[in-house]
Motif scaffolding. Structure first.
Motif, PDB file in Angstrom:
ATOM      1  N   ALA A 261       0.821  -1.209   0.000  1.00 25.97           N
ATOM      2  CA  ALA A 261       0.000   0.000   0.000  1.00 25.97           C
ATOM      3  C   ALA A 261       0.857   1.262   0.000  1.00 25.97           C
ATOM      4  CB  ALA A 261      -0.925  -0.006   1.215  1.00 25.97           C
ATOM      5  N   LEU A 262       1.961   1.245   0.762  1.00 27.03           N
ATOM      6  CA  LEU A 262       2.857   2.403   0.782  1.00 27.03           C
ATOM      7  C   LEU A 262       3.474   2.649  -0.586  1.00 27.03           C
ATOM      8  CD1 LEU A 262       4.792   2.156   4.173  1.00 27.03           C
ATOM      9  CD2 LEU A 262       3.302   4.005   3.417  1.00 27.03           C
ATOM     10  N   ALA A 263       3.905   1.573  -1.251  1.00 23.85           N
ATOM     11  CA  ALA A 263       4.514   1.708  -2.576  1.00 23.85           C
ATOM     12  C   ALA A 263       3.499   2.197  -3.605  1.00 23.85           C
ATOM     13  CB  ALA A 263       5.099   0.358  -3.013  1.00 23.85           C
ATOM     14  N   ALA A 264       2.239   1.796  -3.449  1.00 27.74           N
ATOM     15  CA  ALA A 264       1.210   2.163  -4.412  1.00 27.74           C
ATOM     16  C   ALA A 264       0.670   3.573  -4.177  1.00 27.74           C
ATOM     17  CB  ALA A 264       0.059   1.152  -4.362  1.00 27.74           C
ATOM     18  N   HIS A 265       0.617   4.006  -2.908  1.00 33.18           N
ATOM     19  CA  HIS A 265       0.008   5.303  -2.590  1.00 33.18           C
ATOM     20  C   HIS A 265       0.846   6.087  -1.589  1.00 33.18           C
ATOM     21  CE1 HIS A 265      -3.558   3.989  -4.738  1.00 33.18           C
ATOM     22  NE2 HIS A 265      -3.569   2.883  -4.003  1.00 33.18           N
ATOM     23  N   PRO A 266       2.080   6.431  -1.939  1.00 29.95           N
ATOM     24  CA  PRO A 266       2.906   7.211  -1.003  1.00 29.95           C
ATOM     25  C   PRO A 266       2.345   8.606  -0.750  1.00 29.95           C
ATOM     26  CG  PRO A 266       3.950   7.110  -3.168  1.00 29.95           C
ATOM     27  CD  PRO A 266       2.790   6.168  -3.201  1.00 29.95           C
ATOM     28  N   GLY A 267       1.662   9.171  -1.740  1.00 31.73           N
ATOM     29  CA  GLY A 267       1.084  10.503  -1.574  1.00 31.73           C
ATOM     30  C   GLY A 267      -0.026  10.532  -0.548  1.00 31.73           C
ATOM     31  N   VAL A 268      -0.866   9.488  -0.538  1.00 33.62           N
ATOM     32  CA  VAL A 268      -1.941   9.399   0.447  1.00 33.62           C
ATOM     33  C   VAL A 268      -1.348   9.298   1.848  1.00 33.62           C
ATOM     34  CG1 VAL A 268      -3.852   7.985   1.290  1.00 33.62           C
ATOM     35  CG2 VAL A 268      -3.565   8.358  -1.170  1.00 33.62           C
ATOM     36  N   PHE A 269      -0.351   8.434   2.007  1.00 30.42           N
ATOM     37  CA  PHE A 269       0.295   8.275   3.312  1.00 30.42           C
ATOM     38  C   PHE A 269       0.890   9.596   3.792  1.00 30.42           C
ATOM     39  CE2 PHE A 269       4.358   7.656   5.545  1.00 30.42           C
ATOM     40  CZ  PHE A 269       3.893   7.080   6.714  1.00 30.42           C
ATOM     41  N   ALA A 270       1.638  10.262   2.926  1.00 32.51           N
ATOM     42  CA  ALA A 270       2.310  11.506   3.323  1.00 32.51           C
ATOM     43  C   ALA A 270       1.316  12.610   3.649  1.00 32.51           C
ATOM     44  CB  ALA A 270       3.266  11.955   2.217  1.00 32.51           C
ATOM     45  N   SER A 271       0.297  12.776   2.821  1.00 37.05           N
ATOM     46  CA  SER A 271      -0.648  13.867   3.025  1.00 37.05           C
ATOM     47  C   SER A 271      -1.480  13.671   4.292  1.00 37.05           C
ATOM     48  CB  SER A 271      -1.569  14.007   1.808  1.00 37.05           C
ATOM     49  OG  SER A 271      -2.277  12.810   1.572  1.00 37.05           O
ATOM     50  N   VAL A 272      -1.945  12.435   4.538  1.00 41.35           N
ATOM     51  CA  VAL A 272      -2.737  12.179   5.743  1.00 41.35           C
ATOM     52  C   VAL A 272      -1.867  12.318   6.990  1.00 41.35           C
ATOM     53  CG1 VAL A 272      -4.025  10.430   7.027  1.00 41.35           C
ATOM     54  CG2 VAL A 272      -4.402  10.713   4.576  1.00 41.35           C
ATOM     55  N   THR A 273      -0.645  11.799   6.937  1.00 41.44           N
ATOM     56  CA  THR A 273       0.257  11.897   8.083  1.00 41.44           C
ATOM     57  C   THR A 273       0.528  13.349   8.440  1.00 41.44           C
ATOM     58  OG1 THR A 273       1.337   9.792   7.541  1.00 41.44           O
ATOM     59  CG2 THR A 273       2.557  11.315   8.953  1.00 41.44           C
ATOM     60  N   LEU A 274       0.842  14.165   7.442  1.00 41.78           N
ATOM     61  CA  LEU A 274       1.124  15.577   7.693  1.00 41.78           C
ATOM     62  C   LEU A 274      -0.107  16.317   8.194  1.00 41.78           C
ATOM     63  CD1 LEU A 274       3.394  16.424   4.610  1.00 41.78           C
ATOM     64  CD2 LEU A 274       4.102  16.206   7.001  1.00 41.78           C
TER      65      LEU A 274
ATOM     66  N   ALA B   6       8.718  13.920  23.716  1.00 43.79           N
ATOM     67  CA  ALA B   6       7.779  12.812  23.867  1.00 43.79           C
ATOM     68  C   ALA B   6       6.480  13.085  23.119  1.00 43.79           C
ATOM     69  CB  ALA B   6       7.500  12.554  25.344  1.00 43.79           C
ATOM     70  N   ASP B   7       5.983  14.336  23.231  1.00 45.45           N
ATOM     71  CA  ASP B   7       4.772  14.713  22.507  1.00 45.45           C
ATOM     72  C   ASP B   7       4.965  14.552  21.006  1.00 45.45           C
ATOM     73  OD1 ASP B   7       3.360  15.454  24.808  1.00 45.45           O
ATOM     74  OD2 ASP B   7       4.234  17.459  24.781  1.00 45.45           O
ATOM     75  N   LEU B   8       6.111  15.040  20.509  1.00 44.36           N
ATOM     76  CA  LEU B   8       6.377  14.976  19.069  1.00 44.36           C
ATOM     77  C   LEU B   8       6.426  13.530  18.594  1.00 44.36           C
ATOM     78  CD1 LEU B   8       7.043  16.538  16.484  1.00 44.36           C
ATOM     79  CD2 LEU B   8       9.464  16.336  17.070  1.00 44.36           C
ATOM     80  N   GLY B   9       7.062  12.664  19.378  1.00 44.74           N
ATOM     81  CA  GLY B   9       7.115  11.255  19.013  1.00 44.74           C
ATOM     82  C   GLY B   9       5.732  10.638  18.946  1.00 44.74           C
ATOM     83  N   ARG B  10       4.889  10.957  19.953  1.00 44.06           N
ATOM     84  CA  ARG B  10       3.529  10.434  19.960  1.00 44.06           C
ATOM     85  C   ARG B  10       2.726  10.942  18.768  1.00 44.06           C
ATOM     86  NH1 ARG B  10      -0.801  12.865  20.963  1.00 44.06           N
ATOM     87  NH2 ARG B  10       0.271  14.644  21.895  1.00 44.06           N
ATOM     88  N   ILE B  11       2.850  12.238  18.489  1.00 47.49           N
ATOM     89  CA  ILE B  11       2.108  12.834  17.377  1.00 47.49           C
ATOM     90  C   ILE B  11       2.517  12.206  16.049  1.00 47.49           C
ATOM     91  CG2 ILE B  11       1.839  14.957  16.030  1.00 47.49           C
ATOM     92  CD1 ILE B  11       1.936  16.484  18.705  1.00 47.49           C
ATOM     93  N   LEU B  12       3.837  12.052  15.835  1.00 51.04           N
ATOM     94  CA  LEU B  12       4.307  11.480  14.570  1.00 51.04           C
ATOM     95  C   LEU B  12       3.887  10.023  14.428  1.00 51.04           C
ATOM     96  CD1 LEU B  12       7.910  13.000  14.284  1.00 51.04           C
ATOM     97  CD2 LEU B  12       5.832  13.692  13.064  1.00 51.04           C
ATOM     98  N   LEU B  13       3.935   9.273  15.525  1.00 52.03           N
ATOM     99  CA  LEU B  13       3.557   7.859  15.463  1.00 52.03           C
ATOM    100  C   LEU B  13       2.081   7.688  15.150  1.00 52.03           C
ATOM    101  CD1 LEU B  13       4.189   4.890  15.748  1.00 52.03           C
ATOM    102  CD2 LEU B  13       3.947   5.112  18.232  1.00 52.03           C
ATOM    103  N   ILE B  14       1.235   8.421  15.860  1.00 48.77           N
ATOM    104  CA  ILE B  14      -0.197   8.279  15.645  1.00 48.77           C
ATOM    105  C   ILE B  14      -0.594   8.807  14.265  1.00 48.77           C
ATOM    106  CG2 ILE B  14      -1.079  10.471  16.553  1.00 48.77           C
ATOM    107  CD1 ILE B  14      -3.157   8.804  18.084  1.00 48.77           C
ATOM    108  N   SER B  15       0.096   9.851  13.801  1.00 48.06           N
ATOM    109  CA  SER B  15      -0.189  10.395  12.476  1.00 48.06           C
ATOM    110  C   SER B  15       0.218   9.404  11.391  1.00 48.06           C
ATOM    111  CB  SER B  15       0.555  11.717  12.282  1.00 48.06           C
ATOM    112  OG  SER B  15       0.157  12.673  13.239  1.00 48.06           O
TER     113      SER B  15
END
Length: 221
Positions: free
Chosen positions: A14-27, A104-113
């Protein structure tokens, strides 16, 4: 173990097929985790009038290389290092409210995102593999969007000026609550965050497994 391996291969597909979806939703989710509490506090209590990055961060490499503390002590202190913060001044001096993000907050935010990014990339891949149950897939997307809002509204965050170190985002606007109530909100936030992590990991794992299987059967969530 076989199920886990298939799930991981599905996630990679899924990551290889839709890297844009992953990046945009995460950000987008990461940005909302920072913007939402600031917007809520500005609207309900007092508008934001100050923000900054921690000026001490430029000394971080020097401190890490110094002999001021042992390596273990430095590692123990790093999670509590504030990276940036927002605040609104009080007319009586001091701060009316403040919102800080530490390591710690940043790590949590990045992981959940990233987990949300994976979920939507997998959902998009599954939709492409099977279009015969569009209604069920639509429900899956709506469930993911609702879970996103749940995560933002209950994610733990560092706060000053609220009477407790950790509060849910929707609890940031509360003022004058008893210490027992604030403590309950803080504990509830921690439990809800852990529960959200568990639900996301299970959802991503299951959907990754379904993608690896080639979407042979309709998906519902």
């Amino acid at each position: 173990m076989r199920w886990m391996g298939e799930a991981l291969r599905g996630v990679w597909t899924a990551l290889a097929a839709h890297p844009g979806v992953f990046a945009s939703v995460t950000l987008a989710v990461a940005a909302l985790n920072v913007i939402a509490p600031v917007a809520i506090l500005s609207a309900v209590r007092k508008p934001l009038d100050y923000y900054t990055f921690n000026p001490w961060l430029k000394r971080l490499p020097e401190w890490l290389a110094s002999d001021e503390a042992t390596f273990a002590e430095k590692l123990a202190k790093l999670p509590e290092l504030a990276l940036f913060w927002f605040s609104a001044g009080s007319s009586y001096g001091g701060a009316e409210w403040g919102f800080a993000v530490d390591v710690a907050d940043l790590g949590r935010i990045l992981l959940i995102s990233a987990l949300f990014g994976l979920y939507f990339a997998l959902w998009r891949r599954y939709r492409n593999l099977t279009l015969r149950n569009v209604k069920a897939l639509h429900r899956g997307g709506l469930a993911g969007a609702a879970a996103t809002m749940f995560g933002i509204s209950t994610g733990a965050c560092s706060v000053t000026g609220c009477g407790a170190p950790v509060l849910p985002v929707l609890g940031l606007a509360f003022v004058g609550l008893e210490s027992g109530t604030l403590h309950f909100l803080a504990q509830s936030s921690r439990v809800a965050t852990l529960a959200l992590f568990a639900v996301l990991i299970l959802a991503v794992g299951y959907l990754g497994w379904r993608v690896k299987k080639g979407a042979l059967t309709p998906f519902s969530f």
